[in-house]
Design a protein around this motif. Structure first.
Motif, PDB file in Angstrom:
ATOM      1  N   LYS A  19       0.748  -1.172  -0.002  1.00  0.00           N
ATOM      2  CA  LYS A  19       0.072  -0.025   0.087  1.00  0.00           C
ATOM      3  C   LYS A  19       0.996   1.250   0.016  1.00  0.00           C
ATOM      4  O   LYS A  19       0.643   2.115  -0.770  1.00  0.00           O
ATOM      5  CB  LYS A  19      -0.793  -0.048   1.205  1.00  0.00           C
ATOM      6  N   LYS A  20       1.756   1.250   0.970  1.00  0.00           N
ATOM      7  CA  LYS A  20       2.733   2.366   1.092  1.00  0.00           C
ATOM      8  C   LYS A  20       3.313   2.636  -0.427  1.00  0.00           C
ATOM      9  O   LYS A  20       3.578   3.842  -0.815  1.00  0.00           O
ATOM     10  CB  LYS A  20       3.615   2.193   2.085  1.00  0.00           C
ATOM     11  N   ARG A  21       3.700   1.705  -0.991  1.00  0.00           N
ATOM     12  CA  ARG A  21       4.609   1.620  -2.134  1.00  0.00           C
ATOM     13  C   ARG A  21       3.906   2.408  -3.367  1.00  0.00           C
ATOM     14  O   ARG A  21       4.115   3.059  -4.129  1.00  0.00           O
ATOM     15  CB  ARG A  21       5.184   0.196  -2.869  1.00  0.00           C
ATOM     16  N   ILE A  23       1.457   4.359  -3.284  1.00  0.00           N
ATOM     17  CA  ILE A  23       1.202   5.695  -3.067  1.00  0.00           C
ATOM     18  C   ILE A  23       2.205   6.504  -3.749  1.00  0.00           C
ATOM     19  O   ILE A  23       1.831   7.392  -4.458  1.00  0.00           O
ATOM     20  CB  ILE A  23       1.314   6.094  -1.518  1.00  0.00           C
ATOM     21  N   LYS A  24       3.311   6.004  -3.985  1.00  0.00           N
ATOM     22  CA  LYS A  24       4.589   6.786  -4.482  1.00  0.00           C
ATOM     23  C   LYS A  24       4.527   6.640  -6.116  1.00  0.00           C
ATOM     24  O   LYS A  24       5.051   7.203  -6.758  1.00  0.00           O
ATOM     25  CB  LYS A  24       5.796   6.087  -4.121  1.00  0.00           C
ATOM     26  N   PRO A  26       2.985   6.777  -9.633  1.00  0.00           N
ATOM     27  CA  PRO A  26       1.940   7.734 -10.379  1.00  0.00           C
ATOM     28  C   PRO A  26       1.003   6.597 -11.062  1.00  0.00           C
ATOM     29  O   PRO A  26       1.186   5.346 -11.214  1.00  0.00           O
ATOM     30  CB  PRO A  26       2.626   8.492 -11.527  1.00  0.00           C
ATOM     31  N   ILE A  64      -4.961   6.790  -4.158  1.00  0.00           N
ATOM     32  CA  ILE A  64      -5.466   8.229  -4.254  1.00  0.00           C
ATOM     33  C   ILE A  64      -3.856   8.866  -4.649  1.00  0.00           C
ATOM     34  O   ILE A  64      -2.981   8.636  -3.737  1.00  0.00           O
ATOM     35  CB  ILE A  64      -6.203   8.578  -3.276  1.00  0.00           C
ATOM     36  N   VAL A  65      -3.997   9.854  -5.443  1.00  0.00           N
ATOM     37  CA  VAL A  65      -2.834  10.669  -5.535  1.00  0.00           C
ATOM     38  C   VAL A  65      -3.221  12.229  -5.575  1.00  0.00           C
ATOM     39  O   VAL A  65      -4.169  12.606  -5.870  1.00  0.00           O
ATOM     40  CB  VAL A  65      -2.295  10.572  -6.874  1.00  0.00           C
TER      41      VAL A  65
END
Lengths: 125, 594
Positions: A19-21, A23-24, A26, A64-65
């Motif tokens: 999940k954390k990855r 986010i980064k 695009p 989400i970005v």
């Protein structure tokens, strides 16, 4: 600190880490773009932006970005926020206070229904 | 879980650190605090991003995927205000290169298969969670909770993995031998003392993906029954050492190192030991001596380390790359790994290609690719349109191969049969302007300097070989010297104690075999065909000279005389053969004679 004792423990950490990855990277499903030109910042766009970040964090959302951009040229409508969900058309909101940000998150991004009250009509844009 | 809207990846590989990457990171953090953005934007350190030839530290901003390069600390406040606060991308800082990948090695070149290098530049080496997201520690969990040491060894045996340190001994066989020794405790060592000039495959793995080595070692320890491991890393790799220590600390926190790992009764811990840069410490018995705090010198084998290693106890020693690939083999299965490569050399191998080739750098290819494919397809061919002359494989103790070997498949047996070796994977490609006698002298100079001096054949032999080579390069050699050279090489190879002495004459033997005529040209005709050896060449100014005086002005010893618009002349006695006149002449009027 997590002390991993089983495969399940590791899986949990792995899912969280993915999940954390993500986010980064695009290309997320939901794109939130906050106008952060001088008028936007003066009208409180930073609080709006922070509210979105806060909501994503507390609700544990992914894919989400949140991005900021310059001035949209709609000074009287600031803070201006553009939201794009999946393949749907981009929606532009005006006067997005943190309260409205809550609404957009719940009704539009999570609920799939555009928040009409703050919608900037196409002809204004 | 903390949500950051944006992540800034700053490359902190050694080149960027040398150019102030850490100062950029600090400045970014300070400025983000000053602007009140520190809760929204996270600065991460990562390994190399993009073009290896660019100047100054660079960074990539996600999610926009904007690549900035050539930044200085003074640019940081402007960058933070414009990009992170106002969201404007600053075009003037953007990296020039068109392709920006999130991979430090660039997109895989054709015929490349990345297994060992798969995470390099993709994950944050300081963050264990990023490694876990890439299925990290999964193989360890499976092995410890659902398998047995015997099964792990069996799986590794079927994969056909051979030690990547150079000798190519089957890894699982080595593990089994160590496991069967009825003595406890057992130790594990990792050879991270990559000393070959121009080779940095292991450095990249240690810096960019240290957890893969840590996980591979824990699995090996489980299979062997070892309770303590040492990673022997050279002190010239400070970032690798730092990243390894961070990785080990994190693995301890997560319970992957320490007592009762994954709730089993298996306990294991790891430590990094720094070497002081002695090349011979890459030899396993010397490495073990150095770990014990003794002088880094080899000793005769047997007993092999599997029986008597660190502290006199059974020890298994493998190379960085061998350990790093273990988790991938267990995750994907022995059959998957064995499906790549040749009959006896399975899987992939990393190589550092250097020398006169277009794409220098790191590659990972399956065994069995021909040298031609490696040089011309992956390496992009010879630089400046010149001709291929030779390739040195296996580092300074390997041998050179020539055009007739170009279709040789790259595997352990084929290279050995051709008179060279696989070694740890350094490939040095030479074009037709290379003097092979000079190359042999260069490698000999290296091994001679690195000889530990314990055994006479190596200590004295390498010195004498170097003396003869220097004599030949100076144009004072005789035909008898070539015969003496051959005899000496044979004796040194036969009688030296360890791999250093046994391999040191290899470059001389192989160049003598393939380029004997060059040696003869040096001693009989006093001529260096490649026009490299200074004592055997001279410079002459041709009639194309316009008398512009540039060469005369640049000559450091004032050996060039001549009036303006008149043909210049070089005084051969004063000339030191530095070649500056050739470089500065705009009319290609200076030629080299031999």
């Amino acid at each position: 600190m997590p002390n991993v004792k089983s495969l399940e423990d590791l899986k949990k950490i792995r899912d969280e880490a993915i999940k954390k990855r993500d986010i980064k990277t695009p290309g997320a499903r939901v794109q939130i773009v906050v106008g952060m030109g001088t008028p936007g910042i003066a009208a409180g766009a930073r609080d709006t932006l922070k509210e979105f970040l806060n909501l994503i964090e507390t609700k544990g959302l992914t894919d989400i970005v949140v991005r900021q951009t310059g001035n949209f040229g709609l000074d009287s409508m600031e803070p201006v926020v553009k939201v794009k969900v999946g393949d749907e058309a981009e929606v532009t909101y005006g006067k997005v206070t943190p309260f409205v940000a809550d609404q957009i998150m719940d009704e539009h991004i999570l609920g799939g229904k555009v928040v009409t009250a703050n919608l900037i009509p196409a002809e204004v844009k | 879980m903390k949500f950051f809207r944006s992540h800034v990846l700053v490359s902190v590989d050694p080149e960027c650190v040398a150019q102030g990457a850490h100062q950029i990171v600090d400045a970014l953090n300070d400025e983000l605090v000053a602007q009140g953005l520190i809760d929204e934007i996270q600065v991460l350190e990562t390994s190399r991003l993009g073009d290896p030839n660019r100047f100054g530290p660079d960074l990539v901003v996600y999610p926009e995927n904007v690549h900035y390069a050539n930044l200085t600390v003074d640019d940081v406040p402007f960058l933070v205000e414009e990009h992170f606060l106002k969201g404007r991308i600053i075009e003037k800082f953007r990296a020039k290169e068109t392709v920006v990948t999130d991979d430090e090695l660039g997109a895989p070149k054709s015929k490349e298969v990345r297994i060992v290098l798969r995470n390099c530049g993709k994950i944050d080496p300081h963050n264990i969670e990023e490694y876990i997201a890439e299925d990290g520690y999964q193989a360890l969990a499976n092995a410890l909770t659902a398998s047995t040491p015997e099964k792990v060894i069996d799986e590794m045996m079927r994969s056909g993995l051979r030690g990547r340190g150079g000798a190519g001994f089957p890894a699982a066989r080595k593990w089994q031998l160590c496991r069967q020794v009825p003595d406890n405790p057992k130790y594990l060592t990792c050879n991270a003392d990559e000393g070959d000039p121009g080779a940095f495959m292991n450095r990249r793995v240690l810096e960019s993906d240290p957890h893969s080595v840590v996980e591979g070692m824990i699995i090996a320890a489980y299979a062997i029954g070892a309770s303590m491991g040492y990673i022997y890393c050279r002190a010239e790799y400070p970032i690798a050492v730092a990243n390894l220590n961070i990785a080990i600390e994190q693995a301890r926190e997560f319970g992957f190192l320490g007592n009762n790992i994954f709730g089993s009764d298996f306990s294991f811990d790891l430590e990094v030991r720094m070497g002081a840069g002695a090349f011979v410490c890459g030899e396993e018995t010397a490495l073990i001596a150095s770990i014990e705090g003794k002088r880094g010198e080899p000793r005769p084998r047997p007993p092999f380390p599997a029986v008597k290693g660190v502290w006199g106890k059974p020890t298994n020693n493998n190379n960085v790359e061998t350990y790093a690939v273990v988790p991938q083999i267990l995750l994907n299965g022995a059959e998957w790994y064995a499906s790549m490569g040749t009959e006896k050399s399975k899987g992939t191998k990393t190589f550092a290609i250097a020398g006169d080739v277009v794409n220098t750098g790191l590659i990972e290819v399956p065994f069995g690719l021909s040298l031609r494919e490696v040089i011309f397809d992956v390496g992009g061919g010879i630089k400046d349109g010149k001709q291929f002359k030779a390739i040195q494989t296996g580092g300074p103790m390997g041998g050179c191969l020539v055009a007739e070997h170009l279709d040789l498949p790259l595997d352990y047996e084929a290279l050995t049969a051709a008179g060279s070796m696989m070694g740890s994977g350094g490939l040095i490609i030479m074009d037709d302007e290379t003097c092979m006698v000079d190359i042999a002298r260069f490698f000999m100079e290296f091994t001679q300097e690195e000889s530990c001096g314990k055994c006479t054949p190596c200590r004295v032999g390498t010195r004498r070989i170097l003396d003869i080579l220097e004599k030949i390069c100076e144009g004072k050699g005789t035909l008898a010297d070539i015969d003496r050279l051959e005899l000496l090489c044979e004796e040194v190879m036969k009688n030296s104690l360890c791999g250093l002495g046994q391999g040191a004459p290899n470059p001389v033997v192989s160049t003598l075999k393939h380029f004997r005529e060059e040696y003869i040209a040096h001693v009989v005709e006093k001529r260096c065909p490649a026009k490299v050896c200074k004592a055997l060449i001279s410079y002459k100014i041709e009639p194309a000279c316009t008398g512009c005086m540039v060469c005369a002005r640049n000559c450091p010893v004032e050996a060039i005389a001549g009036e303006r618009r008149q043909l210049h002349v070089i005084d051969d006695k004063t000339c030191i053969r530095c070649g500056i006149c050739v470089q500065v002449c705009n009319f290609n009027a200076v030629s080299v004679l031999s």
